[in-house]
Write an enzyme that holds these catalytic residues in place. Structure first.
Site, PDB file in Angstrom:
ATOM      1  N   ASN A   1      -6.269  -7.366  -3.705  1.00  0.00           N
ATOM      2  CA  ASN A   1      -6.375  -5.831  -3.947  1.00  0.00           C
ATOM      3  C   ASN A   1      -7.823  -5.383  -4.083  1.00  0.00           C
ATOM      4  O   ASN A   1      -8.052  -4.177  -3.620  1.00  0.00           O
ATOM      5  CB  ASN A   1      -5.375  -5.168  -4.752  1.00  0.00           C
ATOM      6  CG  ASN A   1      -5.636  -3.653  -4.962  1.00  0.00           C
ATOM      7  OD1 ASN A   1      -5.244  -2.844  -4.430  1.00  0.00           O
ATOM      8  ND2 ASN A   1      -6.207  -3.415  -6.200  1.00  0.00           N
TER       9      ASN A   1
ATOM     10  N   LYS B   1     -11.932  -4.394   6.777  1.00  0.00           N
ATOM     11  CA  LYS B   1     -10.691  -4.213   6.731  1.00  0.00           C
ATOM     12  C   LYS B   1     -10.068  -4.748   7.745  1.00  0.00           C
ATOM     13  O   LYS B   1      -8.837  -5.322   7.600  1.00  0.00           O
ATOM     14  CB  LYS B   1     -10.395  -2.641   6.509  1.00  0.00           C
ATOM     15  CG  LYS B   1     -10.635  -2.312   4.775  1.00  0.00           C
ATOM     16  CD  LYS B   1     -10.162  -3.126   3.712  1.00  0.00           C
ATOM     17  CE  LYS B   1     -10.114  -2.801   2.280  1.00  0.00           C
ATOM     18  NZ  LYS B   1      -9.569  -3.655   1.515  1.00  0.00           N
TER      19      LYS B   1
ATOM     20  N   TYR C   1     -16.999  -0.559   6.142  1.00  0.00           N
ATOM     21  CA  TYR C   1     -15.761  -0.646   5.554  1.00  0.00           C
ATOM     22  C   TYR C   1     -14.648  -1.034   6.642  1.00  0.00           C
ATOM     23  O   TYR C   1     -13.685  -1.818   6.363  1.00  0.00           O
ATOM     24  CB  TYR C   1     -15.197   0.592   4.811  1.00  0.00           C
ATOM     25  CG  TYR C   1     -14.008   0.674   4.248  1.00  0.00           C
ATOM     26  CD1 TYR C   1     -13.519  -0.138   3.009  1.00  0.00           C
ATOM     27  CD2 TYR C   1     -12.950   1.582   5.138  1.00  0.00           C
ATOM     28  CE1 TYR C   1     -12.551   0.039   2.482  1.00  0.00           C
ATOM     29  CE2 TYR C   1     -11.650   1.564   4.203  1.00  0.00           C
ATOM     30  CZ  TYR C   1     -11.411   0.866   3.013  1.00  0.00           C
ATOM     31  OH  TYR C   1     -10.246   0.963   2.526  1.00  0.00           O
TER      32      TYR C   1
ATOM     33  N   SER D   1      -6.265  -1.671   5.219  1.00  0.00           N
ATOM     34  CA  SER D   1      -6.392  -0.258   5.402  1.00  0.00           C
ATOM     35  C   SER D   1      -6.075   0.448   6.717  1.00  0.00           C
ATOM     36  O   SER D   1      -6.323  -0.262   7.641  1.00  0.00           O
ATOM     37  CB  SER D   1      -7.863   0.478   4.958  1.00  0.00           C
ATOM     38  OG  SER D   1      -7.849   1.777   5.456  1.00  0.00           O
TER      39      SER D   1
ATOM     40  N   GLY E   1      -8.506  -6.635  -8.875  1.00  0.00           N
ATOM     41  CA  GLY E   1      -8.755  -5.127  -8.727  1.00  0.00           C
ATOM     42  C   GLY E   1      -7.627  -4.432  -9.404  1.00  0.00           C
ATOM     43  O   GLY E   1      -7.329  -3.530  -8.897  1.00  0.00           O
ATOM     44  N   ALA E   2      -7.122  -4.896 -10.515  1.00  0.00           N
ATOM     45  CA  ALA E   2      -5.773  -4.295 -10.879  1.00  0.00           C
ATOM     46  C   ALA E   2      -5.779  -3.156 -11.834  1.00  0.00           C
ATOM     47  O   ALA E   2      -5.058  -2.591 -12.587  1.00  0.00           O
ATOM     48  CB  ALA E   2      -4.913  -5.374 -11.541  1.00  0.00           C
TER      49      ALA E   2
ATOM     50  N   ILE F   1      -4.208   7.745   0.478  1.00  0.00           N
ATOM     51  CA  ILE F   1      -3.367   7.459  -0.642  1.00  0.00           C
ATOM     52  C   ILE F   1      -3.984   8.241  -1.840  1.00  0.00           C
ATOM     53  O   ILE F   1      -5.403   8.255  -1.760  1.00  0.00           O
ATOM     54  CB  ILE F   1      -3.288   6.242  -1.152  1.00  0.00           C
ATOM     55  CG1 ILE F   1      -2.599   5.096   0.025  1.00  0.00           C
ATOM     56  CG2 ILE F   1      -2.433   5.856  -2.454  1.00  0.00           C
ATOM     57  CD1 ILE F   1      -1.348   5.610   0.532  1.00  0.00           C
TER      58      ILE F   1
ATOM     59  N   ARG G   1      -7.091  -0.206 -11.727  1.00  0.00           N
ATOM     60  CA  ARG G   1      -7.146   1.319 -11.375  1.00  0.00           C
ATOM     61  C   ARG G   1      -6.434   1.400  -9.943  1.00  0.00           C
ATOM     62  O   ARG G   1      -5.950   0.451  -9.414  1.00  0.00           O
ATOM     63  CB  ARG G   1      -8.536   1.842 -11.119  1.00  0.00           C
ATOM     64  CG  ARG G   1      -9.529   1.918 -12.393  1.00  0.00           C
ATOM     65  CD  ARG G   1     -10.548   2.544 -12.281  1.00  0.00           C
ATOM     66  NE  ARG G   1     -11.583   1.758 -11.289  1.00  0.00           N
ATOM     67  CZ  ARG G   1     -12.594   2.443 -10.627  1.00  0.00           C
ATOM     68  NH1 ARG G   1     -12.960   3.596 -10.766  1.00  0.00           N
ATOM     69  NH2 ARG G   1     -13.227   1.568  -9.677  1.00  0.00           N
TER      70      ARG G   1
END
Length: 244
Positions: free
Chosen positions: A87, A156, A152, A139, A9-10, A185, A12
């Site tokens: 990621n 996590k 979610y 997260s 998942g690099a 973030i 963005r």
């Protein structure tokens, strides 16, 4: 010898910043993406034009066949994978009563099965080499839970316990497995929030600011380095004090 990192998942956000930082620190960088081909291509060309050693590899991490194919491409190009950064992830806000079975399965297929697939794919070589680093991205909601994000948060939280258990299992092979649990973030994941909510999140953060992808990338780079050789099974949460 130059080390190799695979970042899932690099294309963005946090993943993109991790890729840029590792490239600048003399790693071979494998950029994984699934659907964001345009963003991945831009990142690849940027890093390549800067003179860095980089490839991009398309693959759905929840699909084991695609993961194995992706790994073969990386091994053929760079040899070993020294660092795996899990990621790739998805998020969704919904009332619990509105979460469908498809929503639930999608969340766990990407956030958990994807991590499982990638770890299983790289570990045989890491175990044989008696070295390796795995960094999983969770997260703060995996630590505390979040309203309207039950699926979610649950996924996590599973990342965190996966990390602890795997660290115990592969520690004798000199492989460190750690987890980074970011706070709020500034990425695309919060662009849907209005200004008042953003300001409330800032005021709820003791440091009074939101984090940046670079803040997370720096922690990941540290965990991948020899400076963190005695750290494993740990959950590090860069969150500005949002969760203490």
């Amino acid at each position: 010898m130059k080390k190799t990192v695979l970042i899932t998942g690099a294309s963005r956000g946090i993943g993109r910043e991790i890729a840029k930082l590792f490239a600048a620190n003399d790693y071979n960088v494998a950029i994984n993406y699934f659907k964001s081909e345009e963003e991945a291509e831009k990142l690849y060309l940027h890093l390549r034009d800067e003179g860095y050693s980089v490839i991009k590899v398309q693959g759905d991490v929840s699909n084991r066949i695609q993961v194995d194919s992706m790994m073969n491409i990386i091994y053929n190009r760079f040899g070993d994978i020294d660092v795996l950064v899990n990621n790739a992830g998805v998020a969704q806000q919904k009332l619990f009563t509105d979460i469908s079975e498809d929503d639930w399965d999608w969340m766990f297929n990407v956030n958990i099965k994807g991590m499982f697939n990638c770890c299983q794919a790289v570990l045989p070589k890491m175990i044989n080499n008696k070295r390796g680093k795995i960094i999983n991205i969770s997260s703060i909601w995996g630590l505390t839970g979040s309203s309207c994000e039950v699926h979610y948060s649950a996924s996590k939280a599973a990342v965190i316990e996966f990390t602890k258990a795997l660290a115990k299992e592969v520690g004798p092979s000199n492989i460190q497995v750690n987890c980074v649990a970011p706070g709020i973030i500034k990425t695309d994941m919060i662009t849907h929030l209005n200004t008042s909510i953003i300001e409330k999140l800032k005021s709820d953060t003791p440091l009074g600011i939101l984090g940046t992808p670079r803040d997370i990338a720096e922690v990941v780079l540290f965990l991948a380095s020899s400076k963190a050789d005695f750290i494993t099974g740990q959950i590090i949460s860069p969150n500005g004090g949002f969760v203490i």
